[in-house]
Motif scaffolding. Structure first.
Motif, PDB file in Angstrom:
ATOM      1  N   ILE A   1       0.813  -1.267   0.010  1.00  9.18           N
ATOM      2  CA  ILE A   1       0.010   0.163  -0.036  1.00  9.18           C
ATOM      3  C   ILE A   1       0.955   1.324  -0.151  1.00  9.18           C
ATOM      4  O   ILE A   1       1.898   1.178   0.842  1.00  9.18           O
ATOM      5  CB  ILE A   1      -0.750  -0.010   1.074  1.00  9.18           C
ATOM      6  CG1 ILE A   1      -1.794  -0.962   1.071  1.00  9.18           C
ATOM      7  CG2 ILE A   1      -1.700   1.175   1.453  1.00  9.18           C
ATOM      8  CD1 ILE A   1      -2.989  -1.121   2.316  1.00  9.18           C
ATOM      9  N   VAL A   2       0.572   2.107  -1.011  1.00 10.66           N
ATOM     10  CA  VAL A   2       1.302   3.376  -1.081  1.00 10.66           C
ATOM     11  C   VAL A   2       0.396   4.513  -0.802  1.00 10.66           C
ATOM     12  O   VAL A   2      -0.647   4.451  -1.375  1.00 10.66           O
ATOM     13  CB  VAL A   2       2.097   3.517  -2.280  1.00 10.66           C
ATOM     14  CG1 VAL A   2       2.835   4.964  -2.485  1.00 10.66           C
ATOM     15  CG2 VAL A   2       3.240   2.599  -2.549  1.00 10.66           C
ATOM     16  N   THR A   3       0.769   5.332   0.125  1.00 10.83           N
ATOM     17  CA  THR A   3      -0.361   6.616   0.446  1.00 10.83           C
ATOM     18  C   THR A   3       0.636   7.904  -0.029  1.00 10.83           C
ATOM     19  O   THR A   3       1.787   8.021  -0.076  1.00 10.83           O
ATOM     20  CB  THR A   3      -0.598   7.008   1.872  1.00 10.83           C
ATOM     21  OG1 THR A   3       0.629   7.521   2.531  1.00 10.83           O
ATOM     22  CG2 THR A   3      -1.169   5.726   2.746  1.00 10.83           C
ATOM     23  N   THR A   4      -0.178   8.447  -1.015  1.00 12.93           N
ATOM     24  CA  THR A   4       0.517   9.970  -1.676  1.00 12.93           C
ATOM     25  C   THR A   4      -0.776  10.856  -1.802  1.00 12.93           C
ATOM     26  O   THR A   4      -1.895  10.635  -1.816  1.00 12.93           O
ATOM     27  CB  THR A   4       0.991   9.320  -2.913  1.00 12.93           C
ATOM     28  OG1 THR A   4       1.606  10.326  -3.453  1.00 12.93           O
ATOM     29  CG2 THR A   4       0.012   8.701  -3.845  1.00 12.93           C
ATOM     30  N   ARG A   5      -0.001  12.058  -1.918  1.00 14.00           N
ATOM     31  CA  ARG A   5      -0.885  13.176  -2.302  1.00 14.00           C
ATOM     32  C   ARG A   5      -0.908  13.333  -3.792  1.00 14.00           C
ATOM     33  O   ARG A   5      -1.735  14.327  -4.078  1.00 14.00           O
ATOM     34  CB  ARG A   5      -0.515  14.458  -1.444  1.00 14.00           C
ATOM     35  CG  ARG A   5      -0.255  14.468  -0.037  1.00 14.00           C
ATOM     36  CD  ARG A   5       0.190  15.424   0.518  1.00 14.00           C
ATOM     37  NE  ARG A   5       0.545  15.252   1.849  1.00 14.00           N
ATOM     38  CZ  ARG A   5       0.725  16.604   2.713  1.00 14.00           C
ATOM     39  NH1 ARG A   5       0.535  17.580   2.336  1.00 14.00           N
ATOM     40  NH2 ARG A   5       0.948  16.314   4.111  1.00 14.00           N
ATOM     41  N   LEU A   6      -0.387  12.707  -4.467  1.00  9.15           N
ATOM     42  CA  LEU A   6      -0.097  13.075  -5.809  1.00  9.15           C
ATOM     43  C   LEU A   6      -0.719  11.953  -6.611  1.00  9.15           C
ATOM     44  O   LEU A   6      -0.479  10.693  -6.860  1.00  9.15           O
ATOM     45  CB  LEU A   6       1.462  12.894  -6.288  1.00  9.15           C
ATOM     46  CG  LEU A   6       2.410  13.853  -5.381  1.00  9.15           C
ATOM     47  CD1 LEU A   6       3.807  13.694  -6.001  1.00  9.15           C
ATOM     48  CD2 LEU A   6       1.994  15.163  -5.387  1.00  9.15           C
ATOM     49  N   SER A   7      -1.809  12.512  -7.473  1.00 10.73           N
ATOM     50  CA  SER A   7      -2.623  11.561  -8.503  1.00 10.73           C
ATOM     51  C   SER A   7      -1.833  10.849  -9.628  1.00 10.73           C
ATOM     52  O   SER A   7      -1.935   9.758  -9.729  1.00 10.73           O
ATOM     53  CB  SER A   7      -3.764  12.308  -8.909  1.00 10.73           C
ATOM     54  OG  SER A   7      -4.633  12.705  -7.909  1.00 10.73           O
ATOM     55  N   ASP A   8      -0.902  11.791  -9.942  1.00  9.29           N
ATOM     56  CA  ASP A   8      -0.208  11.236 -11.019  1.00  9.29           C
ATOM     57  C   ASP A   8       0.812  10.173 -10.656  1.00  9.29           C
ATOM     58  O   ASP A   8       0.898   9.024 -11.481  1.00  9.29           O
ATOM     59  CB  ASP A   8       0.467  12.249 -11.772  1.00  9.29           C
ATOM     60  CG  ASP A   8       1.524  13.285 -11.032  1.00  9.29           C
ATOM     61  OD1 ASP A   8       1.236  13.019  -9.818  1.00  9.29           O
ATOM     62  OD2 ASP A   8       2.396  13.708 -11.297  1.00  9.29           O
ATOM     63  N   LEU A   9       1.160  10.204  -9.423  1.00  9.05           N
ATOM     64  CA  LEU A   9       2.048   9.194  -8.859  1.00  9.05           C
ATOM     65  C   LEU A   9       1.332   7.932  -8.804  1.00  9.05           C
ATOM     66  O   LEU A   9       1.795   6.879  -9.061  1.00  9.05           O
ATOM     67  CB  LEU A   9       2.680   9.609  -7.532  1.00  9.05           C
ATOM     68  CG  LEU A   9       3.448   8.758  -6.941  1.00  9.05           C
ATOM     69  CD1 LEU A   9       4.610   7.891  -7.916  1.00  9.05           C
ATOM     70  CD2 LEU A   9       3.969   9.135  -5.397  1.00  9.05           C
TER      71      LEU A   9
END
Length: 850
Positions: free
Chosen positions: A276-284
């Motif tokens: 699971i990866v949490t990120t603020r970046l939709s493109d990522l």
């Protein structure tokens, strides 16, 4: 950040003067070379410079000094431009100008020498901002409310029967609950039973591959090896994970590069392992696994209240006397869990009285930002700190708009261009860059999409209150802009000003940008601009209660963007050609008489957008003019009446992309008004309203193949159908346009009562709207391949239409049907199509029957 933006701005001024066919001033080559070298060096320095004040409430003295020096250079150059234009002379031997410019260059030289002495390695090792983990906050972050569907969705992905190692990206803005969701999943009993190994690591922007591997290895196996290299740690982790079913949560990832360096050490055991990866970046998220993205949404009203109530009262209920004010507080948090939990945590420790809660409600934004040692602000501020320099001015600019304001994306992008802080790159035009930068801010979840256009483009956007407050704080720190309310300061040094009160324009002599947001009408004596005091102004937007005199506005010779409401006595001045760098001109008028533009309007080299919502009479350019200007930059021409599109006009504006034209006559000066329309090879959007024997005019039009959006409005047929356009004769021509995505037909007549589509037409059409089209009884579509990409169908006031063809329901891309004023039989056929489409594709169409 302000320093970087103004460096880009100064370079833009220099390049514009160099490329302009008739520049108002010239700067000698030696000065241009010195300025360019200084600007380039300082930009490169700032691109890798990590300010020690990044996490401080104070501005960086070095960046401020750079900004002040560049501001001084802008003042010298643009003041000289204004003097030169107003003097009416082509050559002014101004020794003061060159002396002042040399002084500015010397100051920049001095700064460069000091900058070169900075130890780059010491400054750029890492960001001086600590990564914030979930444990940093005292808020009850383990409470998960309103995300049950998302929780179950991810739980299903974790425990599903897919054997491949799967990456599950969880994305959303800072504070929306990504880490909370991941924590709840990590501790879930089913997950604990499912996976042999579970490990958690926080990546952050300043990730270190070796430290990340060491942390995962320790949490997975208890091995605390400290003397191994990065590769040795990776191999040891790989060997430990090999053959085991594992779950690894990588919290707060900011770049694909981090995953690219780590992925080799996580084996694909074909046993259902998950990351699971949490990120603020939709493109990522898209780069990690486009097919498995989990997007976190804002909480709805009920879920927001549940989270607030649980945070404040636990298992108790909210006292009735506090419920109304409590719900007001929750509503102002706009569904952001971080804001709700923060304010709830504060109220849990406060007096449970109406008076106490009212005080908190009145200062809600300030309290949310400053409570809990500023944790809330630190969370959202990380998104700003880690923005690339070229995006920071664009983001901070969002704060100039009112709270909850629906921001027109088209307007926003034009303003960004006019402000001068968009750095050119890759040979792209500034409008294209503005569109790309906007998309980046959306992908980073810093800007919210509020409304999509008919073909999927973003028309309106918003910014969350917490992020807007961040913009205002950072803008104040950086002196990026200043919001002036009822009590203005004695002196204003900011280059950009947001005016909330009229009557202050005379005190803004250094200001380059003014956005007026008055809440009441401007008095009559306030309609005259003190143009001499605003001689350096570039951007002026005043479209609400103001009514300014147009000829007065045109004295602002350095203008780039003018969007104004004009006084009913306004006249178009021939001095408009003095606006040497005008890019956007939008004029709103409330009076009946049309504005008549002078012929000098064809002299505006830099003009990109010319818009008149209330209609403009534009003269034809003189063909015998000895000084012919080709307006290569003009992209938008809206609100023009009876424009004769002859060979001369097409030659003057060859690159126009958007046209909005109204015709009350099909001929002018003995020529067909639209005879050369097909010569606009870059035209993408055309709105054509006709009101004179329009059938003949529309039949004679040859549309360019480049058109993507077409609106045809037959004004006359609304009142006199016998003179209306015969639509069945026009539609085959329209249907053959290879790139057409949007078609709107308003009024007009189907004189045969029938429209039968032709195979191979409308191949790219996504949006179709028919309004007040008289006489349409039978619409025949023999195959769904006639509209293979149609997404939205709008049918308004087609009272004679018997039914919508059933083949429309077989179009796989169809998403919605909207009807208003149509027959009962047409509505019944629409309902049947919805049922059949769901049977075919398992998706529910949106059906709107007004």
């Amino acid at each position: 950040m302000a320093a970087y933006g103004v460096l880009v701005s100064l370079m833009h001024i220099i390049e514009t003067l160099e490329k302009h066919p008739s520049p108002p001033i010239s700067i000698n080559e030696k000065h241009i070379q010195s300025l360019t070298q200084n600007i380039t060096f300082l930009q490169e320095f700032l691109d890798c410079y990590i300010s020690p004040f990044a996490d401080s409430h104070e501005a960086d003295p070095l960046e401020r000094r750079i900004a002040d020096a560049v501001y001084a250079a802008e003042d010298v150059i643009e003041s000289h431009i204004a003097d030169q234009i107003h003097s009416g002379s082509t050559i002014v031997a101004d020794h003061d100008f060159y002396h002042n410019l040399q002084k500015v260059i010397e100051e920049m030289d001095l700064i460069n020498k000091e900058v070169k002495s900075i130890a780059f390695e010491a400054q750029t090792k890492q960001k001086p901002v600590a990564a914030l983990s979930a444990s940093s906050s005292n808020v009850k972050e383990n409470v998960i409310v309103g995300s049950n569907e998302v929780f179950l969705d991810v739980l299903d992905k974790l425990t599903g029967d897919r054997l491949n190692r799967q990456i599950i990206p969880i994305t959303g803005m800072g504070g929306i609950g990504k880490t909370t969701l991941a924590m709840n999943l990590f501790e879930n009993a089913l997950v604990k039973d499912r996976f042999d190994i579970r490990a958690w690591t926080t990546i952050s922007q300043t990730y270190n591959v070796r430290e990340t591997l060491k942390e995962v290895l320790f949490r997975a196996s208890g091995d605390s090896s400290t003397d191994l290299s990065e590769d040795e740690l990776g191999q040891k982790l790989y060997q430990f994970l090999f053959g085991r079913r594992y779950l690894v949560i990588m919290d707060d990832m900011w770049s694909i590069e981090a995953w690219e360096k780590l992925k080799f050490f996580f084996p694909n055991n074909q046993n259902g392992s998950r990351i699971i990866v949490t990120t603020r970046l939709s493109d990522l998220s898209s780069q990690l696994n486009e097919s498995c993205i989990v997007g976190m949404k804002f909480l709805d009203e009920a879920s927001s209240w549940d989270l607030f109530r649980m945070t404040v009262f636990g298992k108790e209920s909210c006292p009735i006397e506090l419920e109304k004010i409590g719900k007001n507080i929750v509503a102002n948090c706009k569904g952001l869990p971080l804001s709700i939990a923060t304010i709830g945590g504060l109220l849990a420790k406060s007096e449970r009285t109406k008076e106490c809660w009212e005080r908190i409600e009145q200062n809600l934004n300030s309290i949310v930002i400053n409570s809990n040692d500023g944790f809330c602000l630190k969370i959202v501020r990380m998104s700003y700190i880690y923005l690339p320099n070229y995006l920071k001015p664009c983001f901070l600019y969002m704060g100039v708009f009112k709270e909850d304001y629906r921001i027109s994306v088209s307007m926003l992008e034009k303003l960004w261009v006019s402000e001068g802080f968009l750095k050119p790159r890759s040979g792209k035009c500034l409008e294209t860059l503005a569109q790309e930068y906007f998309k980046e801010l959306v992908d980073r979840n810093l800007v919210l999409v509020d409304e999509l256009g008919s073909t999927g483009n973003v028309k309106f956007c918003k910014i969350h209150d917490l992020l807007r407050d961040l913009c205002l704080k950072e803008a104040e720190k950086e002196r990026f802009y200043h919001v002036i309310r009822d009590d203005p300061p004695t002196s204003i040094s900011e280059r950009r000003v947001v005016l909330k009160t009229a009557g202050l324009l005379g005190s803004l002599s250094h200001t380059r940008s003014i956005i007026c947001q008055y809440d009441k009408a401007v008095p009559e004596d306030g309609k005259f601009l003190p143009s001499q005091d605003l001689r350096l102004l570039r951007t002026f937007r005043a479209c609400d209660f103001e009514r300014y005199f147009l000829e007065n506005v045109f004295e602002l010779v350095n203008s780039r963007y003018l969007a104004i409401s004009v006084h009913h006595e306004s006249r178009f001045s021939s001095s408009i050609d003095l606006l040497w760098n005008l890019q956007t001109l939008i004029i709103y008028s409330s009076f009946a008489n049309n504005l008549h533009a002078p012929n000098e309007i064809w002299k505006l080299h830099q003009l990109r957008h010319l818009e008149f919502p209330e209609k403009l009479i534009l003269p034809n350019p003189r063909s015998d003019d000895s000084d012919i200007v080709i307006m290569e930059n003009l992209e938008t021409l809206k609100g023009v009446e009876d424009l004769l599109l002859n060979e001369e006009v097409v030659k003057r504006i060859p690159n126009v992309k958007k046209l909005d034209l109204t015709y009350y006559s099909d001929q002018k000066e003995g020529e067909n008004c639209l005879s050369y329309l097909q010569c606009f090879g870059k035209l993408e959007c055309l709105r054509c309203s006709t009101s004179y024997q329009s059938g003949a005019l529309l039949l004679r039009i040859n549309f360019p193949n480049s058109i993507k959006k077409l609106v045809v409005q037959d004004l006359l047929s609304y009142y006199m159908t016998e003179f209306g356009a015969k639509l069945e004769d026009i539609l085959p021509k329209i249907g053959s346009l290879p790139l057409l995505e949007k078609l709107v037909l308003e009024n007009g007549v189907f004189k045969t009562g029938k429209w039968e589509t032709i195979e191979g037409q409308f191949q790219k059409l996504k949006f179709l709207q028919l309004s007040y089209c008289e006489g349409l009884v039978n619409w025949i579509v023999s195959d769904s391949s006639h509209f293979p990409l149609l997404q939205k169908l709008r049918l308004y006031n087609l009272s004679e239409l018997e039914e919508i063809p059933s083949e429309v329901g077989e179009i796989a891309t169809l998403k919605s049907i909207s009807l208003d004023g149509c027959s009962e039989a047409a509505v019944a056929s629409a309902k049947k199509i919805v049922e059949e489409h769901e049977d075919l594709y398992g998706e529910q169409l949106d059906l709107c029957d007004w």
